[in-house]
Design a protein around this motif. Structure first.
Motif, short mmCIF file in Angstrom:
data_model
loop_
_atom_site.label_atom_id
_atom_site.label_comp_id
_atom_site.label_asym_id
_atom_site.label_seq_id
_atom_site.Cartn_x
_atom_site.Cartn_y
_atom_site.Cartn_z
N GLY A 262 -29.60 31.88 -12.85
CA GLY A 262 -29.58 32.06 -11.41
C GLY A 262 -30.86 31.56 -10.78
O GLY A 262 -31.86 31.31 -11.46
N GLY A 263 -30.83 31.41 -9.46
CA GLY A 263 -32.02 30.96 -8.76
C GLY A 263 -31.72 29.84 -7.77
O GLY A 263 -30.57 29.45 -7.58
N PRO A 264 -32.75 29.30 -7.16
CA PRO A 264 -32.55 28.28 -6.12
C PRO A 264 -32.25 26.92 -6.72
O PRO A 264 -32.65 26.60 -7.85
CB PRO A 264 -33.91 28.27 -5.39
CG PRO A 264 -34.89 28.70 -6.42
CD PRO A 264 -34.18 29.68 -7.30
N VAL A 265 -31.53 26.11 -5.95
CA VAL A 265 -31.26 24.72 -6.30
C VAL A 265 -31.09 23.94 -5.00
O VAL A 265 -30.62 24.48 -4.00
CB VAL A 265 -30.00 24.59 -7.18
CG1 VAL A 265 -28.75 25.05 -6.44
CG2 VAL A 265 -29.82 23.16 -7.68
N THR A 266 -31.52 22.70 -5.02
CA THR A 266 -31.34 21.84 -3.86
C THR A 266 -30.00 21.13 -3.96
O THR A 266 -29.74 20.38 -4.90
CB THR A 266 -32.46 20.80 -3.76
OG1 THR A 266 -33.70 21.48 -3.61
CG2 THR A 266 -32.26 19.89 -2.55
N LEU A 267 -29.13 21.40 -3.00
CA LEU A 267 -27.85 20.71 -2.91
C LEU A 267 -27.96 19.57 -1.91
O LEU A 267 -28.73 19.63 -0.95
CB LEU A 267 -26.74 21.66 -2.45
CG LEU A 267 -26.41 22.85 -3.34
CD1 LEU A 267 -25.19 23.57 -2.78
CD2 LEU A 267 -26.17 22.43 -4.78
N GLY A 268 -27.15 18.54 -2.14
CA GLY A 268 -27.18 17.41 -1.22
C GLY A 268 -28.15 16.34 -1.67
O GLY A 268 -28.73 16.41 -2.76
N SER A 269 -28.35 15.34 -0.80
CA SER A 269 -29.03 14.13 -1.23
C SER A 269 -29.91 13.54 -0.15
O SER A 269 -29.65 13.70 1.05
CB SER A 269 -27.98 13.09 -1.64
OG SER A 269 -28.58 11.89 -2.06
N THR A 270 -30.95 12.85 -0.60
CA THR A 270 -31.76 12.00 0.29
C THR A 270 -31.59 10.53 -0.09
O THR A 270 -32.31 9.68 0.41
CB THR A 270 -33.24 12.38 0.18
OG1 THR A 270 -33.67 12.25 -1.19
CG2 THR A 270 -33.47 13.81 0.65
N TYR A 271 -30.64 10.24 -0.96
CA TYR A 271 -30.35 8.87 -1.40
C TYR A 271 -30.01 8.00 -0.17
O TYR A 271 -29.21 8.43 0.67
CB TYR A 271 -29.19 8.92 -2.39
CG TYR A 271 -28.65 7.60 -2.85
CD1 TYR A 271 -29.47 6.64 -3.45
CD2 TYR A 271 -27.28 7.32 -2.74
CE1 TYR A 271 -28.95 5.44 -3.90
CE2 TYR A 271 -26.76 6.12 -3.20
CZ TYR A 271 -27.60 5.18 -3.77
OH TYR A 271 -27.09 3.98 -4.21
N PRO A 272 -30.57 6.81 -0.05
CA PRO A 272 -30.35 6.00 1.16
C PRO A 272 -28.89 5.71 1.46
O PRO A 272 -28.51 5.58 2.62
CB PRO A 272 -31.10 4.70 0.85
CG PRO A 272 -32.14 5.08 -0.14
CD PRO A 272 -31.53 6.18 -0.96
#
Length: 339
Positions: free
Chosen positions: A142-152
């Motif tokens: 468990g814990g935080p995770v970054t969802l989504g993208s900064t891919y161009p």
């Protein structure tokens, strides 16, 4: 030219539509060119006519469609060296619009393969997903995770990247195979009302479904089961005393323990239990119809890509979606459960 199924466009419509989309965004929107034909905005706009109507339209026959696509591609190849990617135009920033057009074509190639499968015609090689050999499960802390993208080249529905906190969960190392699914069928899974949701049971009865679409379990028992609907995937998972992963769980696993998961990408699209919604702070770009028109509690999210999905598209953050009863797609499942 033939309308194989109301679920799919005629193959030649898809071909010309690929050219139309490329002309619209690169030659017209970015290049400032005039339309090659005033009729194409109606014929080849995805939202102008439902798929089931397209076989009745006066669409370009194969030779003319190929000539149109070739004319567009030649003009685009001449235009690309002239484009400035830092002139303040958000479409051109880091080549976004070029990436959008490339991915659009790759996605339609898979759509055309679905049509070929429904028609019983040969599709692209190799034929079918890779075999499954893994077993067991992985515990994802468990814990935080970054969802989504900064891919161009990420689509608007992959943005913005944002932090979420998830409880621990377990996810299977392997995709569900034909042999696994055969056990469900043989145990009477399609007759067991208790493992189906109310909506799923109504679908099963109306469809008279008793197996996945195009299914031959004896052919490749260790291949991932494919052409299953969301309803079938959820019923199997419930029968196995598991569940489908949520979309955030799937992405966290793909980003943190991918090395421990077999065929996390590029085998079959994997149903999640999540509806298709925009991320917090979502902003439609460059047109609302791509993602926003499908948000809500109607479409379910699939992840991971199939054996026919180009790796550029089958990235860990790419979000596919479809109606829960659709089976012509190359869809399977990976199970999860609470830790």
């Amino acid at each position: 030219m033939r309308q194989i199924s109301p679920l799919q466009s005629p193959l030649v419509w898809d071909l010309a539509h690929i050219g139309y989309f490329e002309e619209l965004w690169l030659l017209r929107r970015v290049g400032g060119r005039s339309a090659l034909s005033s009729e194409y905005d109606d014929l080849y706009d995805s939202f102008a006519h439902e798929r089931g109507e397209r076989g009745r339209l006066t669409i370009l026959p194969p030779q003319a469609a190929r000539a149109y696509v070739r004319e567009v591609r030649e003009a685009v190849l001449a235009l690309l060296p002239e484009l400035s990617l830092d002139d303040g135009n958000p479409l051109l920033e880091r080549g976004f619009v070029v990436g959008m057009v490339v991915q659009h074509e790759l996605q339609h190639a898979e759509t055309m393969a679905q049509t070929l499968t429904l028609a019983g015609l040969p599709g692209p090689a190799p034929q079918g997903p890779p075999e499954v050999s893994a077993s067991g499960e992985v515990t994802v802390p468990g814990g935080p995770v970054t969802l989504g993208s900064t891919y161009p080249w990420a689509y608007d529905n992959e943005r913005p990247a944002h932090l979420v906190k998830l409880p621990p969960f377990r996810i299977d190392r392997a995709l569900v195979t034909n042999a696994d699914y055969a056990a469900f069928v043989d145990a009477g899974g399609y007759r067991d009302r208790d493992v189906w949701s109310a909506q799923g049971w109504r679908w099963r009865e109306a469809e008279r479904a008793d197996r996945p679409l195009f299914w031959d379990p004896s052919a490749l028992p260790q291949a991932p089961v494919q052409h299953v609907s969301f309803h079938e995937a959820a019923a199997y998972a419930r029968w196995a005393d598991k569940r489908l992963p949520t979309e955030p769980e799937w992405e966290k696993a793909a980003k943190t323990v991918a090395g421990e998961l077999e065929h996390i990408r590029g085998a079959v699209w994997q149903w999640t239990s999540s509806f298709f919604h925009g991320y917090p702070g979502f902003s439609a770009f460059p047109y609302a119809e791509y993602s926003e028109a499908f948000f809500g509690d109607e479409y379910r999210v699939l992840r991971g890509g199939s054996w026919l999905t180009d790796p550029l598209v089958a990235r860990p953050t790419f979000r596919n979606w479809d109606l829960p009863h659709r089976r012509q797609i190359f869809s399977g499942l990976r199970c999860a459960r609470d830790a």
